[in-house]
Design an enzyme around this catalytic site. Structure first.
Site, short mmCIF file in Angstrom:
data_model
loop_
_atom_site.label_atom_id
_atom_site.label_comp_id
_atom_site.label_asym_id
_atom_site.label_seq_id
_atom_site.Cartn_x
_atom_site.Cartn_y
_atom_site.Cartn_z
CG ASN A 110 -1.86 1.02 1.34
OD1 ASN A 110 -2.65 1.40 0.39
ND2 ASN A 110 -1.93 1.67 2.37
N GLY A 111 2.00 1.05 -0.63
CA GLY A 111 2.91 2.38 -0.76
C GLY A 111 2.52 3.49 -1.84
CE LYS A 392 -0.32 -2.13 -11.57
NZ LYS A 392 0.03 -1.94 -10.37
#
Length: 504
Positions: A110-111, A392
C-alpha cells in the site's frame, strides 16, 4: 607466466576503480551521518535502520560488474517447478480449513499514490466499485473469510511515507469490522545525484527543497522493513506461518483456499517456503517478469535485467509463456531466518528519474518476487487469469465498474452472462486519464457483456444505458466532440468526426 601491458593496465584500472568505489562509499557514509545527526529519539532509530539498509544496497550497487544475468544460463523452469492450478485444486479441501486460515496473514502493498490516475493521496483510497475503495474491498474480503470460517486472519498494510498518514486516518472506519488491521512502513531512502552518486537531501525533512529528495525503495524492501517493525516476530509468536502478499490494486488477489491447503499439507521437511502465482502471457503482458531456471534455482527475470540483444526473445510468448502476478505466499519463519543471516538475495533495479527542476537522479530499488531464489522448495503456480485484475489506468477502472463483473463480499468475479472468459481490450484516450475526467464522461457505465475491443480517443462522452458489442472504435478529431446518445447500441462500429446531441 608473463604479463602483457594490457594486463597491467587492466590491473591498474581495476585498482583505480576499487579506490574510487571505496572513496564513494566513504563519502556516502559521511553524508548519511550528517543527515542522521539532524534527527532525535524514535525517528533517529528508524532513520538509522533505513540508512543501514541503504548503505548495503549502495555497496552492492557499486560492486555490480556488467549485466546481472548471463543469458546463456537462462533456461525454462524444469518440469514440476510450475504447477497448474487445476492440479492443486483437484486435491480438494479438508473438512476444516479454519486451522490453516488461522496460520495466515494477508499483506497488501500500500505504498503507492494515485497520481498516475490524477488523484491525490494513497491509490488504495480511490473508489473502484459502488463507492467502495480498494481498501474497502480488501477489508470486506477478509471479514467475510473470518465470519464464514470463524477465524482470525489479520490484514497488514505495508505503507510508505507517502501513504501512511492518510491511510491511518481512514482505518478508524473499520474499527467495528471483524478484521484486525496492522500497518508498518517501508524504508525511506535518499535519492542520489546521477553524476556525483551522493544524496541530494540537505536534511531529514520532506518539505521545501527536500520534497523530492526521498523515495520508498520498491516492494523488495518488505522483508527488511517487516522485520525491523517488530510485527514479523509478533505474528510468529501468535502462531502465524505464512503471508499472502499482493498489490492492493490487484482486485483478483483474494485468499485462495486451495493454494493455502497445498502449502499447509506438505511434509515438514519439504515445506514450500515461497509460492509465486504466475499466469499465461498475452500480448498485453510481454513486459511482465517471468520465472526461469538459473544456476539450479527458480529465478524471477525482469525486462530491466535482459541484455538489449535478447529483449525480443524475452517478450516472446512462445519461449516465456508465463509472467509474475506478484501474488506471493511466503513463510514467515523463512523471512526471519534469511533476514537474520543476511541471505536475502535480490537484484538491484536502478530507476533513473528527472526531478521537476531538471536534476537527474537515481533510485536503487528491489522487487519482492526477486527473492524467490533465496527460499527453499520454491514453487510457481500457474493460476487462472482471473487472479490478476490490476487497476492501473481508467481503462482498467471501466472494466471493473462494468457489468462484466459482479461483486460479492468484496470479491469481483466475471459475470456468468459473459460467453467468453477473457476480458475485453479497452483503450481510453488521454481525455479519460484522470479519474475525475473519466467519471464526468460517463452518465452511466455502458453494458459491456458482449464487448471484445473498445478504443476511445478525443473529446467523447457517453449517455445513460449505452450498449457496446464486438469491436467499437470512437475517434473525435481535434476540435470535434462526439456525444454517444442515451440508449445507443454500438456493435462492430467505427464512429468518427463530430456528433453532438443538443437538448432543445
Amino acid at each position: 607466466m608473463s604479463l602483457t601491458a594490457a594486463d597491467l593496465s587492466k590491473g591498474a584500472m581495476s585498482e583505480f576503480q576499487e579506490q574510487m568505489r571505496q572513496q564513494l562509499e566513504s563519502s556516502m557514509h559521511k553524508e548519511l551521518e550528517k543527515l542522521g545527526a539532524t534527527t532525535k529519539g524514535a525517528e533517529a532509530e528508524i532513520s538509522k535502520k533505513d540508512f543501514e539498509g541503504f548503505r548495503n544496497l549502495f555497496h552492492r550497487f557499486l560492486q555490480a560488474k556488467g549485466p546481472s544475468v548471463d543469458w546463456a544460463k537462462i533456461h525454462r523452469p524444469p518440469e514440476g517447478s510450475i504447477q497448474p492450478y487445476e492440479d492443486i485444486k483437484s486435491k480438494g479441501l479438508p473438512d476444516s480449513v479454519a486451522a490453516s486460515l488461522n496460520k495466515l496473514v494477508v499483506v497488501k502493498l500500500n505504498g503507492g499514490l494515485g497520481t498516475s490516475m490524477g488523484c491525490k493521496g494513497p491509490k488504495s483510497l480511490i473508489s473502484v466499485r459502488n463507492e467502495n475503495t480498494f481498501l474497502d474491498l480488501t477489508v470486506q474480503q477478509i471479514e467475510h473469510l473470518n465470519k464464514t470460517f470463524n477465524t482470525e486472519v489479520p490484514l497488514v498494510l505495508m505503507n510508505s511515507f507517502n501513504t501512511d498518514e492518510d491511510t491511518k486516518k481512514i482505518l478508524q472506519k473499520y474499527a467495528h469490522h471483524r478484521v484486525k488491521i496492522h500497518t508498518f512502513n517501508q524504508s525511506r531512502y535518499p535519492r542520489i545525484n546521477k553524476e556525483s552518486l551522493l544524496p541530494i537531501a540537505k536534511d531529514m525533512s520532506m518539505t521545501g527543497e527536500n520534497s523530492e529528495a526521498w523515495y520508498p525503495p520498491g516492494h523488495g524492501d518488505i522483508y527488511a522493513s517487516f522485520y525491523n517493525s517488530g510485527l514479523l516476530d509478533k505474528l510468529i509468536a501468535e502462531g502465524k506461518e505464512y503471508i499472502f502478499v499482493s498489490n492492493i490494486d490487484n482486485l483478483g488477489a483474494t485468499v485462495d483456499l486451495f493454494i493455502l491447503n497445498h502449502l499447509m499439507s506438505q511434509p515438514a521437511d519439504k515445506r514450500c517456503e515461497f509460492v509465486m502465482e504466475v499466469t499465461d502471457k498475452t500480448r498485453a503482458d510481454v513486459k511482465g517478469g517471468t520465472l526461469t531456471q538459473y544456476d539450479g534455482k527458480l529465478r524471477l527475470l525482469e525486462i530491466s535485467q535482459v541484455p538489449k540483444a535478447h529483449v525480443d526473445e524475452f517478450k516472446s510468448v512462445t519461449k516465456f509463456k508465463i509472467f509474475n502476478t506478484n501474488n506471493l505466499w511466503i513463510s514467515l519463519n523463512a523471512i526471519k531466518r534469511l533476514h537474520e543471516q543476511n541471505a536475502m538475495d535480490m537484484e538491484i533495479i536502478v530507476n533513473p528519474k528527472t526531478l521537476d527542476g531538471g536534476l537527474n537522479v537515481i533510485q536503487l530499488e528491489t522487487a519482492v518476487g526477486a527473492a524467490i531464489k533465496s527460499f527453499d522448495n520454491a514453487l510457481g503456480v500457474n493460476v487462472p487469469r482471473s487472479r490478476f485484475l490490476p487497476v492501473k489506468t481508467s481503462s482498467d477502472l471501466l472494466l471493473v465498474m462494468s457489468n462484466l463483473y459482479s461483486l460479492d463480499a468484496g470479491s469481483l468475479t466475471m459475470s456468468k452472462k459473459r460467453e467468453f472468459p477473457s476480458t475485453p481490450h479497452v483503450k481510453l484516450g488521454s481525455s479519460f486519464t484522470k479519474v475525475h475526467d473519466y467519471l464526468t464522461r460517463f452518465e452511466s457505465i455502458p453494458d459491456m457483456l458482449e464487448l471484445d475491443h473498445l478504443t476511445v480517443s478525443g473529446d467523447v462522452t457517453f449517455g445513460k444505458q449505452v450498449s457496446l458489442k464486438g469491436t467499437v472504435i470512437i475517434i473525435a478529431n481535434h476540435g470535434d466532440r462526439i456525444d454517444i446518445p442515451a440508449g445507443a447500441l454500438l456493435e462492430n462500429k467505427i464512429v468518427s468526426g463530430n456528433l453532438r446531441i443538443l437538448d432543445h
